[in-house]
Design an enzyme around this catalytic site. Sequence first.
Site, PDB file in Angstrom:
ATOM      1  N   LYS B  79       0.847  -1.176  -0.015  1.00 47.04           N
ATOM      2  CA  LYS B  79       0.080  -0.186  -0.026  1.00 47.04           C
ATOM      3  C   LYS B  79       0.894   1.268   0.121  1.00 47.04           C
ATOM      4  CE  LYS B  79      -4.066   1.762   2.359  1.00 47.04           C
ATOM      5  NZ  LYS B  79      -4.896   1.806   3.577  1.00 47.04           N
ATOM      6  N   SER B 154      -9.849   1.815   2.697  1.00 48.34           N
ATOM      7  CA  SER B 154      -8.931   2.280   2.001  1.00 48.34           C
ATOM      8  C   SER B 154      -7.875   1.674   0.986  1.00 48.34           C
ATOM      9  CB  SER B 154      -8.463   3.573   2.654  1.00 48.34           C
ATOM     10  OG  SER B 154      -7.398   2.949   3.562  1.00 48.34           O
ATOM     11  N   SER B 178     -10.243  -0.701   6.634  1.00 44.66           N
ATOM     12  CA  SER B 178      -9.591  -0.487   5.541  1.00 44.66           C
ATOM     13  C   SER B 178      -8.810  -1.625   4.761  1.00 44.66           C
ATOM     14  CB  SER B 178      -8.479   0.647   5.514  1.00 44.66           C
ATOM     15  OG  SER B 178      -9.103   1.864   5.532  1.00 44.66           O
TER      16      SER B 178
END
Lengths: 89, 487, 479
Positions: B79, B154, B178
């Site tokens: 990420k 997210s 997330s």
Amino acid sequence: MKIDIKHVAKLARLRIEDNEMAEVEKKLLSVLEMVENLPELTGNSSGLDRENPMELRKDEVKPSMKRDLILANAPETRSGCLLVPKTVE
Amino acid sequence: MELYTLSAAELAKLLREGKCTATDILDSVFARIDAVENKVEAFVTITREEAYAKAKEIDEKFARGEKLHPLAGIPIAIKDNICTNGVLTTCSSKMLYNFVPPYDATVMQKLNDCGAILIGKANMDEFAMGSSTETSYFKKTKNPRGLDRVPGGSSGGSAAAVAAGMAPISLGSDTGGSIRQPASFCGVVGLKPTYGAVSRFGLIAFASSLDQIGPFGRTVGDVAMLFSAICGRDPMDATSSKHEHADVLAAIQGDVKGLRIGIPAEYYGDGIDAEVREKVMAAVKQLEEAGAIVKEISLPSTKYALSAYYILASAEASSNLARFDGVKYGYRAKEYSDLTDMYERTRSEGFGEEVKRRIMLGTFVLSSGYYDAYYNRAKLLQRQIADEFARGFEECDVMITPTSPSTAFQFGANTSDPVKMYAADVCTINVNIAGLPGISIPCGNGADGLPIGLQIIGPKFSEDVLLRTAANYERICGGFNTVADLA
Amino acid sequence: MDYEIVVGLEVHAELNTATKIYCGCKNSFGSEVNSNCCPICTGMPGSLPSLNEKVVDYAIRMGHALNCTINNVCKQDRKNYFYPDLPKAYQISQYDVPLCENGYLDIIMDEDGNTKRIGVTRIHIEEDAGKLLHAERFSGSLVDMNRCGVPLVEIVSEPDIRSSKEAKSYLEGIKAILGYLDISDCKMQEGSIRCDVNVSVRPAGNDTFGTRVEMKNVNSFSAAERAIDYEAQRQIAVLEKGGVVLQETRRWDDVNGINEVLRSKEDAQDYRYFPDPDLLTIVVDEAHVQELKDSIPELPVHRLQRYLREYGLPYFDSNLLVENLDKAAFFEKTAALGAAPKSVTNWLLGDITKVLNDKNCLLSDTKMTPEKLAEMIALIDKKEISNNAGKTVLDEIIFSDKTPAQVVEEKGLKQISDSSFLEGIADEVIAANPKAVEDYKKGKTNVVGFLVGQCMRASKGQGNPATLKEIVERKLVAL
């Protein structure tokens, strides 16, 4: 409930144009309304947790990072320093 | 069989049998990326060159007969809020459009030591604030299971990359759901570890007391393997725990006989789609048939979690994101009259709407005169929620709930109404508030053909039990490892 | 009308730990700009703090020395504000639960050693900010982050101080303790100790406080004295004119001896303190707190009072000794060996200190020992050597392993009081200086000094001058 959007924006160093004020306030208020439904709780969250103590670091020197790397991402540098608009204080 | 469709465990086996090389794996994975990334847009940065160089090293080590970690030669997506030395790390924000960290996050260092191969930085909601990856400054990642749908967020890019076969495993971060919610939307496995299980050093903070890095994979085994590689005390992160983690890879071999599964009624209420409730309960039934004991429990404070979450997370974020001021790194406004003007223009131009909204909220709740009404109350509520979970776990070993109220929604469905968007996190937020581990695994599809996820929650440091429960369900339903068909 | 001045002080002292408060970078002054930096102290995204255990220890020791309650369970909070010298845009500090609180410092009020008690509200730990450099050559400011993350203790006093003189005494007291505990370098010129001053005035006899004005940029103790006097006079003038003192922050300009408004009450900063989520609760073992308490040496004020009382030293000497722990210890050991306290201080604060200053070194850098000094003083007391010869002895022993006796022997410094030997010398000198003798007869008695000097020279400095004077005078009278 009323929020002094201008004051909060100043604290947060955000610039909100006059024509955006109403929209920003509306959205913030809708979030605050959601947030308001907290039950009445009394007491003070002391923030202390004796059961979960922090492990401290030994006072031993580790190599620092090369200045070039520290400054590599800076928008503006001069003479090995960060360069910023003139400060007053 | 294409290598990109295999799990990390299967690839590790082939590497050891000499049936493929790390370079072969990269060839397959990058071919897949070349074929589908333009449709999915899961990556902000792809590190093809560096990856091949690393693969060459690993192949040489294998050739010399060195004993390597199971993750050696396995491609991984990270990420874009996890710092990677020398590789652009943007948090999907204009604010950090050009930020190249001069250091590795602890998890990245651990993965490098294992020999895992970074193939790219995954797209996300800006500064991890969002549930759809739509707030990314750079691109909108599509759900590989339905390209007109969001991948969740997210960590949308990390979930989508794994679902699309562009990486067998990836890392995300989870502050309010997330990892679990995008895992659910994309039909993969995603684990949010216990707070303190994985070092946060190098994770660009959103809400420090809630953030936790965790793994994605298409199999429970891969997620267990990746978790065991990244967990453990890190002296660089004061909040990381000294807990001795159980051997999760051994644990997943166990069964669920006698395992007490709690069903908290509050997670199956009106806000949850009927088909989601049905699929989750069907899975619970199957676990019960395999020997688990199912009981109803109650977590009455659940309804307050969203409020507590938005106060605590926004307050911390307002402080964590203050450092982005155009002085040391990232974006600086082009024109300004003085220092204050530089700050204000930089931050107003560099941050997106959702980020600014949360900074405003967080600044407000911490400001003079409001602290007690908001922050202090939210903190008290946090303790109440944690205590309630602790009591719940006296009656059961794990709890099972839906991960998300619905399957993946369409682009733009919730973007105009922040409160509606926030509600997508209603099932996952409590887990962060209480600092517990949670895992999302696929449990079938909705009428729209999109995946539904179930969430397993356990007490602190019960990752072994969560993974064991998940692995049992995986075995019962014949395996999850499917790569989205994007032909 | 008579006014009373009310002062509270906030002292910031940099601790002299090896590393910074939250990272392993070197804590040192005067390095090349931005060379003692890492991702943590420069607030790079993703970096996290880890607290240096020495910082906690040092602050607790200061707390003990200032008679504080130690909060061995406490936390750290974030103080949020934007400024280019603060890379994270928040300073990690302590808000509602400081490490130490409710203490006091006794300050010396007069030369008899009488004291006044000044309350210490709290002591907390925090990180220092970086340095801003300004130059005329260009329009911006430069940021040097070397000082970012240098550990500080902030020591906040109660508004118990009533004059600039008391303020100076308090500041010197704090500085002396920091030095005694060896936890701060206390170098004013390097900014390692700084203070903010809060001043108000009220009509004498009134027991409610006047409006308080905070002053920043007070960079030395003498500046603090000047700043307090100036501000008190300014406030009194405002009140005398029937005006109202405004609650504000003012900036002291020491060069021009004035202050000016920095911000008004309305612009007061809202720091939005909250517990730092990156750090857990600080829990210091009770036994360790006690251990630190046991390590506290006798404090300067107590030592000073003891020197006045036990050794009967003058205030001036006592004060000089107390300021320097090395010298104080040396003094006590020497006196314990039987040397007269006043002789010891005369040598220690006189000739020895002069050598140290000339060579720019410390007592510990020399080979001087209490035994050597006591031996030397004994030789003088026994009139075995002259006071002057003592100086020669000192020069010889201070950087060598020689004892005073050895030097006296080697250099033949032994004082000669044997009158038959000295009489011979006197006879020779008188015979060799007929002009002086003539002058003496004409009533110029001051030639005695000249003749004694000649005798001393003839005796190679070893003659006892008092004895020689006696002999010369006797012989001249007899002529």
